[in-house]
Design a protein around this motif. Structure first.
Motif, PDB file in Angstrom:
ATOM      1  N   SER A 185       0.851  -1.189   0.000  1.00  0.00           N
ATOM      2  CA  SER A 185       0.000   0.000   0.000  1.00  0.00           C
ATOM      3  C   SER A 185       0.879   1.227   0.000  1.00  0.00           C
ATOM      4  O   SER A 185       1.669   1.423   0.925  1.00  0.00           O
ATOM      5  CB  SER A 185      -0.898  -0.013   1.242  1.00  0.00           C
ATOM      6  N   SER A 195      -0.271   4.540  -0.392  1.00  0.00           N
ATOM      7  CA  SER A 195      -0.856   5.696   0.302  1.00  0.00           C
ATOM      8  C   SER A 195      -1.925   5.311   1.328  1.00  0.00           C
ATOM      9  O   SER A 195      -2.711   6.154   1.745  1.00  0.00           O
ATOM     10  CB  SER A 195      -1.396   6.706  -0.714  1.00  0.00           C
ATOM     11  N   THR A 225      -5.164   0.479   0.612  1.00  0.00           N
ATOM     12  CA  THR A 225      -5.166  -0.989   0.659  1.00  0.00           C
ATOM     13  C   THR A 225      -4.892  -1.459   2.085  1.00  0.00           C
ATOM     14  O   THR A 225      -5.437  -2.467   2.542  1.00  0.00           O
ATOM     15  CB  THR A 225      -4.109  -1.556  -0.315  1.00  0.00           C
ATOM     16  N   GLU A 237     -11.631   4.959  -4.169  1.00  0.00           N
ATOM     17  CA  GLU A 237     -11.371   6.262  -3.556  1.00  0.00           C
ATOM     18  C   GLU A 237     -12.542   7.205  -3.811  1.00  0.00           C
ATOM     19  O   GLU A 237     -13.161   7.161  -4.872  1.00  0.00           O
ATOM     20  CB  GLU A 237     -10.093   6.872  -4.138  1.00  0.00           C
TER      21      GLU A 237
END
Ligand SMILES: Cc1cc2nc3c(=O)[nH]c(=O)nc-3n(C[C@H](O)[C@H](O)[C@H](O)COP(=O)(O)O)c2cc1C
Length: 189
Positions: free
Chosen positions: A10, A12, A15, A157
């Protein structure tokens, strides 16, 4: 104790949020969730507090949840790079008959959630693992307007929030529970 390895990459944190929800579901069953990551390609391993997976942790798990952000419609290279170090595990058949599930996060709704989930599933099938998905008996799978798929847990997102939606979270927790319950049933003493 049944041990479930929740292995993700991940960049950012999206995840990772799914991984944490899956781990929560695992823990609800009384099993142990081992959350691990893999190093990025950005040479910043010294700047991260992530715990990286070891080969022993992979070999010794009773089940595996594998997650990656979507990158051009498929899993990210850091995770694939780790998977490509597992030929010896494959040769020894060490993951055969263990259950597994997959999860992903995308920037956009139609940016490749299913293709990434399937790209994560392919090496697990080569390893002889038994894939666990999300059944449509869960109402959240019918009503979600973001992530969540029969192929695995997912997040899309949103400009409103950096959090998982309630449906995404419920589905990820349920997937963790289902994986751990399956692992406990299949575990050889
Ligand atoms: C190189 C690159 C490729 C990407 N490709 C896609 C894509 O194909 N489809 C998509 O919806 N999002 C794509 N994204 C966005 C990420 O999937 C998205 O931001 C994801 O939520 C990041 O997860 P993370 O926070 O776990 O790193 C891409 C991002 C990067 C950096």
């Amino acid at each position: 104790m049944t041990k479930v390895l929740v292995l993700y990459y991940s960049r950012s944190g999206r995840t990772k949020k799914l991984a944490q929800s899956i781990a929560l579901g695992v823990a609800k069953t009384g099993a142990e969730a081992v959350l691990r990551s893999v190093p990025s390609l950005h040479n910043d391993t010294d700047k991260t507090s992530e715990q990286f997976v070891s080969k022993d942790e992979l070999v010794n798990c009773d089940a595996l949840a594998l997650g990656s952000p979507t990158r051009f419609g498929q899993m990210a290279t850091p995770l694939k790079q780790f998977i490509e170090t597992t030929s010896d595990t494959w040769l020894n058949g060490e993951l055969i008959d263990k259950p597994a599930c997959v999860f992903t996060s995308t920037g956009s709704m139609h940016g490749g959630q299913e293709t990434t989930l399937l790209s994560l599933a392919l090496p697990l099938l080569h390893h002889g693992m038994m894939l666990v998905g999300i059944p449509y008996s869960l109402p959240e799978l019918h009503k979600t307007r973001s992530g969540g798929s029969p192929y695995g847990a997912s997040h899309v997102e949103s400009s409103d929030s950096s959090l998982l939606s309630n449906d995404e979270k419920t589905l990820a927790i349920s997937l963790g529970e289902r994986l751990a319950i399956t692992a406990a049933k299949l575990k050889k003493d």
